[in-house]
Design a protein around this motif. Structure first.
Motif, PDB file in Angstrom:
ATOM      1  N   LEU A 145       0.826  -1.215   0.000  1.00 43.85           N
ATOM      2  CA  LEU A 145       0.000   0.000   0.000  1.00 43.85           C
ATOM      3  C   LEU A 145       0.854   1.256   0.000  1.00 43.85           C
ATOM      4  O   LEU A 145       0.483   2.270  -0.610  1.00 43.85           O
ATOM      5  CB  LEU A 145      -0.917  -0.009   1.232  1.00 43.85           C
ATOM      6  N   ARG A 187       1.822   2.188  -3.430  1.00 46.79           N
ATOM      7  CA  ARG A 187       0.723   2.813  -4.189  1.00 46.79           C
ATOM      8  C   ARG A 187       0.289   4.108  -3.524  1.00 46.79           C
ATOM      9  O   ARG A 187      -0.711   4.713  -3.943  1.00 46.79           O
ATOM     10  CB  ARG A 187      -0.433   1.823  -4.276  1.00 46.79           C
ATOM     11  N   GLN A 188       1.003   4.510  -2.430  1.00 47.04           N
ATOM     12  CA  GLN A 188       0.734   5.754  -1.704  1.00 47.04           C
ATOM     13  C   GLN A 188      -0.692   5.793  -1.137  1.00 47.04           C
ATOM     14  O   GLN A 188      -1.365   6.824  -1.135  1.00 47.04           O
ATOM     15  CB  GLN A 188       0.974   6.973  -2.600  1.00 47.04           C
ATOM     16  N   LEU A 189      -1.158   4.587  -0.669  1.00 46.68           N
ATOM     17  CA  LEU A 189      -2.485   4.526  -0.062  1.00 46.68           C
ATOM     18  C   LEU A 189      -2.406   4.587   1.460  1.00 46.68           C
ATOM     19  O   LEU A 189      -3.451   4.721   2.129  1.00 46.68           O
ATOM     20  CB  LEU A 189      -3.187   3.228  -0.473  1.00 46.68           C
TER      21      LEU A 189
END
Length: 365
Positions: free
Chosen positions: A124, A127-129
């Motif tokens: 995550l 994905r820069q979540l």
């Protein structure tokens, strides 16, 4: 008149016999004398009783507490290296091992969860979540779980070793010299259970008196006589000398090592250790052999031609039976030991020993 003629005839016979003997009286037979040879002065030799021990005598003990459930050897038994000697009741250590195994299983499960969380947060984060701080928390949880598993595994290894420690084994080949435990006895960790006399070198344990300690040193040469082999002496030296006296006997323990490692000495045999002083050992003669004139001591020595010679000697302190002779004698001299006040220079004698046997003198060179 007739009696006077007989007396004159008798006198003539005596004179005739005297003329035949040239007028010289027949010499008396040699006087028998009791003789001895000088011996080493006992005052310069000291002997101490001892007992044969092994050079290495480790005290064997359990490394954990417990109750003795089985004793497999007795004092005097010969054992081999790693042979079991005794066992403790393994119930408690096995329960500890089971508990450590459960903790390892729990730590492994916790690590799997933490690893899954770590992998998910890393994906995550790519994905820069999730934030960096959330990923760091998952990373720390994963590292902590791995450390807990490592700790649990180490504790499990310790518990596993303790199961092995419940069996006491011989550290090397040898003989059980002493046993100090019984079945059913509760022992503490490190409490001596057996004393093992290891195979190999043998030595003699002696005790030296406090007042004589300054005369001895490590490496000093001695002689050892085993009581099972009377008259035979083995060379040795003082290998170990205790720096402190025994509080009960006030003696200093010492260990004497044999110079020859092939000496046939068995464990527990009695021995006599003789120590010579550092000074030269003088000779000694019986007190009855010493005479003195004008403050000069002398003895009567038998020459090789069985005649007597007066020999001046220098003596040491007189003992109860012997007198040390510092100068004037040799070890192979024969000395008159009785009736010395009736002898004279050059007198022929017939030397005999204490058993009234004739003494053979060395031929003249």
């Amino acid at each position: 008149m007739f009696r006077q003629a007989i007396s004159i005839a008798s006198l003539g016979s005596v004179l005739l016999l005297a003329a035949c003997g040239n007028g010289e009286p027949e010499p008396p037979p040699p006087r028998p004398v009791l003789v001895v040879q000088p011996q080493p002065a006992s005052a310069m030799r000291e002997s101490y009783p001892g007992e044969v021990h092994a050079r290495y005598e480790p005290e064997l003990a359990f490394r954990i507490d417990g109750k003795v459930s089985e004793r497999l050897v007795e004092a005097g038994d010969r054992v081999r290296k790693d042979q079991p000697l005794a066992r403790l009741d393994p119930q408690d250590v096995r329960l500890q091992l089971d508990g450590m195994r459960a903790q390892v299983t729990a730590a492994e499960a916790n690590l799997r969860v933490a690893k899954a969380e770590y992998d998910r947060y890393r994906a995550l984060l790519g994905r820069q979540l999730v934030s960096q701080s959330q990923f760091d928390s998952a990373d720390n949880a994963y590292r902590s779980a791995a450390a807990r598993l490592q700790q649990a595994q180490a504790q499990f290894d310790v518990a596993s070793n303790q199961v092995d420690y419940a069996v006491l084994r011989a550290s090397r080949d040898g003989v059980i010299a002493r046993r100090s435990i019984e079945v059913g006895q509760v022992v503490a960790a490190g409490q001596t259970a057996f004393v093992l006399a290891a195979d190999g070198e043998r030595e003699v344990a002696i005790n030296l008196p406090e007042q004589a300690l300054e005369r001895y040193r490590i490496g000093q040469e001695v002689e050892v006589e085993l009581w099972s082999q009377p008259g035979r002496r083995y060379a040795g030296q003082i290998r170990e000398l205790s720096p402190a006296a025994d509080p009960n006997t006030r003696t200093y323990s010492a260990r004497v090592a044999f110079s020859d490692q092939d000496v046939p000495a068995d464990l527990g045999q009695s021995a006599l250790v003789t120590v010579r002083r550092a000074a030269k050992v003088p000779l000694a003669v019986p007190l009855s052999a010493i005479s003195a004139e004008r403050e000069q001591a002398f003895v009567w020595r038998v020459r090789n031609d069985s005649t007597l010679q007066r020999v001046a000697v220098r003596t040491g302190p007189y003992g109860e039976r012997l007198v040390p002779v510092l100068e004037g004698l040799q070890a192979d001299d024969w000395i008159v030991m009785a009736g010395v006040q009736l002898l004279s220079e050059g007198q022929p004698v017939r030397p005999v020993d204490r058993d009234n046997r004739p003494v053979e003198l060395a031929p003249q060179e």
